[in-house]
Design a protein around this motif. Sequence first.
Motif, PDB file in Angstrom:
ATOM      1  N   ILE A 163     -16.640   3.300  -9.789  1.00 35.99           N
ATOM      2  CA  ILE A 163     -16.384   2.465 -10.968  1.00 35.99           C
ATOM      3  C   ILE A 163     -16.144   3.339 -12.188  1.00 35.99           C
ATOM      4  O   ILE A 163     -15.278   3.048 -13.019  1.00 35.99           O
ATOM      5  N   GLY A 164     -16.900   4.442 -12.288  1.00 38.69           N
ATOM      6  CA  GLY A 164     -16.683   5.365 -13.392  1.00 38.69           C
ATOM      7  C   GLY A 164     -15.284   5.946 -13.391  1.00 38.69           C
ATOM      8  O   GLY A 164     -14.642   6.069 -14.453  1.00 38.69           O
ATOM      9  N   GLU A 165     -14.772   6.295 -12.217  1.00 40.65           N
ATOM     10  CA  GLU A 165     -13.401   6.821 -12.122  1.00 40.65           C
ATOM     11  C   GLU A 165     -12.383   5.762 -12.532  1.00 40.65           C
ATOM     12  O   GLU A 165     -11.385   6.068 -13.208  1.00 40.65           O
ATOM     13  N   LEU A 166     -12.601   4.522 -12.139  1.00 45.84           N
ATOM     14  CA  LEU A 166     -11.690   3.438 -12.512  1.00 45.84           C
ATOM     15  C   LEU A 166     -11.686   3.221 -14.026  1.00 45.84           C
ATOM     16  O   LEU A 166     -10.636   2.967 -14.633  1.00 45.84           O
ATOM     17  N   ILE A 167     -12.854   3.335 -14.637  1.00 47.42           N
ATOM     18  CA  ILE A 167     -12.950   3.202 -16.093  1.00 47.42           C
ATOM     19  C   ILE A 167     -12.120   4.283 -16.777  1.00 47.42           C
ATOM     20  O   ILE A 167     -11.359   4.009 -17.719  1.00 47.42           O
ATOM     21  N   GLU A 168     -12.234   5.514 -16.294  1.00 47.19           N
ATOM     22  CA  GLU A 168     -11.475   6.609 -16.893  1.00 47.19           C
ATOM     23  C   GLU A 168      -9.976   6.434 -16.685  1.00 47.19           C
ATOM     24  O   GLU A 168      -9.168   6.732 -17.576  1.00 47.19           O
ATOM     25  N   LEU A 169      -9.583   5.946 -15.521  1.00 44.90           N
ATOM     26  CA  LEU A 169      -8.161   5.680 -15.275  1.00 44.90           C
ATOM     27  C   LEU A 169      -7.620   4.642 -16.249  1.00 44.90           C
ATOM     28  O   LEU A 169      -6.532   4.794 -16.809  1.00 44.90           O
ATOM     29  N   SER A 170      -8.389   3.582 -16.445  1.00 47.19           N
ATOM     30  CA  SER A 170      -7.952   2.522 -17.352  1.00 47.19           C
ATOM     31  C   SER A 170      -7.858   3.041 -18.783  1.00 47.19           C
ATOM     32  O   SER A 170      -6.908   2.726 -19.512  1.00 47.19           O
ATOM     33  N   TYR A 225      -4.356   1.820  -8.991  1.00 42.12           N
ATOM     34  CA  TYR A 225      -5.436   2.503  -8.284  1.00 42.12           C
ATOM     35  C   TYR A 225      -6.535   1.481  -8.028  1.00 42.12           C
ATOM     36  O   TYR A 225      -6.948   0.763  -8.945  1.00 42.12           O
ATOM     37  N   ALA A 226      -7.022   1.438  -6.770  1.00 41.42           N
ATOM     38  CA  ALA A 226      -7.966   0.367  -6.436  1.00 41.42           C
ATOM     39  C   ALA A 226      -9.053   0.835  -5.483  1.00 41.42           C
ATOM     40  O   ALA A 226      -8.837   1.697  -4.627  1.00 41.42           O
ATOM     41  N   GLU A 227     -10.213   0.236  -5.640  1.00 41.07           N
ATOM     42  CA  GLU A 227     -11.342   0.467  -4.761  1.00 41.07           C
ATOM     43  C   GLU A 227     -11.806  -0.874  -4.198  1.00 41.07           C
ATOM     44  O   GLU A 227     -11.880  -1.872  -4.910  1.00 41.07           O
ATOM     45  N   MET A 228     -12.109  -0.904  -2.906  1.00 39.46           N
ATOM     46  CA  MET A 228     -12.598  -2.100  -2.237  1.00 39.46           C
ATOM     47  C   MET A 228     -14.088  -1.949  -1.943  1.00 39.46           C
ATOM     48  O   MET A 228     -14.531  -0.899  -1.491  1.00 39.46           O
ATOM     49  N   LYS A 229     -14.845  -3.022  -2.177  1.00 38.62           N
ATOM     50  CA  LYS A 229     -16.269  -3.010  -1.874  1.00 38.62           C
ATOM     51  C   LYS A 229     -16.642  -4.245  -1.055  1.00 38.62           C
ATOM     52  O   LYS A 229     -16.051  -5.313  -1.194  1.00 38.62           O
ATOM     53  N   ILE A 236       0.851  -1.187   0.000  1.00 40.06           N
ATOM     54  CA  ILE A 236       0.000   0.000   0.000  1.00 40.06           C
ATOM     55  C   ILE A 236       0.888   1.239   0.000  1.00 40.06           C
ATOM     56  O   ILE A 236       1.683   1.449   0.915  1.00 40.06           O
ATOM     57  N   LYS A 237       0.761   2.049  -1.038  1.00 37.64           N
ATOM     58  CA  LYS A 237       1.512   3.297  -1.119  1.00 37.64           C
ATOM     59  C   LYS A 237       0.763   4.427  -0.427  1.00 37.64           C
ATOM     60  O   LYS A 237       1.348   5.212   0.317  1.00 37.64           O
ATOM     61  N   ARG A 238      -0.557   4.499  -0.685  1.00 36.41           N
ATOM     62  CA  ARG A 238      -1.393   5.512  -0.033  1.00 36.41           C
ATOM     63  C   ARG A 238      -2.809   4.983   0.102  1.00 36.41           C
ATOM     64  O   ARG A 238      -3.244   4.112  -0.659  1.00 36.41           O
ATOM     65  N   LYS A 239      -3.533   5.557   1.071  1.00 38.09           N
ATOM     66  CA  LYS A 239      -4.953   5.283   1.218  1.00 38.09           C
ATOM     67  C   LYS A 239      -5.730   6.562   0.941  1.00 38.09           C
ATOM     68  O   LYS A 239      -5.200   7.654   1.032  1.00 38.09           O
ATOM     69  N   GLU A 240      -7.029   6.388   0.619  1.00 41.29           N
ATOM     70  CA  GLU A 240      -7.904   7.536   0.373  1.00 41.29           C
ATOM     71  C   GLU A 240      -7.292   8.475  -0.664  1.00 41.29           C
ATOM     72  O   GLU A 240      -6.947   9.619  -0.380  1.00 41.29           O
ATOM     73  N   VAL A 241      -7.169   7.961  -1.884  1.00 38.84           N
ATOM     74  CA  VAL A 241      -6.500   8.678  -2.968  1.00 38.84           C
ATOM     75  C   VAL A 241      -7.544   9.437  -3.793  1.00 38.84           C
ATOM     76  O   VAL A 241      -8.503   8.840  -4.296  1.00 38.84           O
ATOM     77  N   THR A 242      -7.371  10.731  -3.933  1.00 34.01           N
ATOM     78  CA  THR A 242      -8.310  11.533  -4.719  1.00 34.01           C
ATOM     79  C   THR A 242      -8.083  11.314  -6.204  1.00 34.01           C
ATOM     80  O   THR A 242      -6.979  11.465  -6.717  1.00 34.01           O
ATOM     81  N   VAL A 243      -9.163  10.924  -6.880  1.00 33.24           N
ATOM     82  CA  VAL A 243      -9.145  10.723  -8.328  1.00 33.24           C
ATOM     83  C   VAL A 243     -10.407  11.367  -8.889  1.00 33.24           C
ATOM     84  O   VAL A 243     -11.523  10.961  -8.560  1.00 33.24           O
ATOM     85  N   GLY A 244     -10.238  12.385  -9.720  1.00 31.26           N
ATOM     86  CA  GLY A 244     -11.403  13.091 -10.233  1.00 31.26           C
ATOM     87  C   GLY A 244     -12.196  13.713  -9.095  1.00 31.26           C
ATOM     88  O   GLY A 244     -11.651  14.437  -8.263  1.00 31.26           O
ATOM     89  N   LYS A 245     -13.489  13.368  -9.027  1.00 38.01           N
ATOM     90  CA  LYS A 245     -14.345  13.887  -7.967  1.00 38.01           C
ATOM     91  C   LYS A 245     -14.585  12.846  -6.872  1.00 38.01           C
ATOM     92  O   LYS A 245     -15.497  13.008  -6.043  1.00 38.01           O
TER      93      LYS A 245
END
Length: 235
Positions: A160-167, A129-133, A105-114
């Motif tokens: 999920i939308g932010e992850l799509i844009e990152l990819s 970049y990862a999100e846990m559910k 883990i490099k960082r937690k609570e990473v701001t991506v977009g909004k």
Amino acid sequence: MHVLLELNIVPCTFLKRLNRFVALVEVDGEERKALVTNTGRLEEFMVPGRKAFCTPKTGGKTDFVLVAFEDLGGKGAIIDTRTQARAFERALELGLVPWLRDCRIKRKEVTVGKSRLDYLFECPEGEVYAEMKSAVLRGGNKGEYAMYPDCPSVRGQKHIGELIELSRAGKRAMIFFIGAMPGVERFRPYDVGDPKIVRLLREADKVGVEIHALGISLLPDGRIILERPSLEIEL
């Protein structure tokens, strides 16, 4: 069996959910308030009279945290998202997560977009970049599926939308699910809960967002175990 955490468990009985974040439980014959960190509806578990597992807490308006509900074989289905995260992080530290081998883990609570994503991992191949559910809805004829979500989630849609844009921007992106129930073998999204999230997950898969899941559960003595380091994904 890999033990990830050991909790100070207090047996309790679920009485009712007072609001989104507070439940009324019975501990040693007394009604007490317990913190609920999971914002899902959890209707299959939150049944009055169901045996549950709490941990003591200090400060605030609640005396306990509602961690899990008794489930298959007397094991606990873990609803507490903080406990889920701690268990995952310990599994990662121990090298037990095959889809994040040699990552940290490099960082937690990473701001991506909004939005803010849960993790930024440092891996041999670069950053992820990862999100846990939390997937604590059981499905399938034999109860073998852990599913998400059990109700509409605008926040989940945004993530999920932010992850799509990152990819699409060429970055490595991942969403993973904690199947926190005993005996689950597979993960699938729950289209009745939120059809839009199902569509977004399928789109995410097509553009290269990695989708993973693992299985954990609680033993009655307070030990959290890793049941399956990787659940089969069905979209």
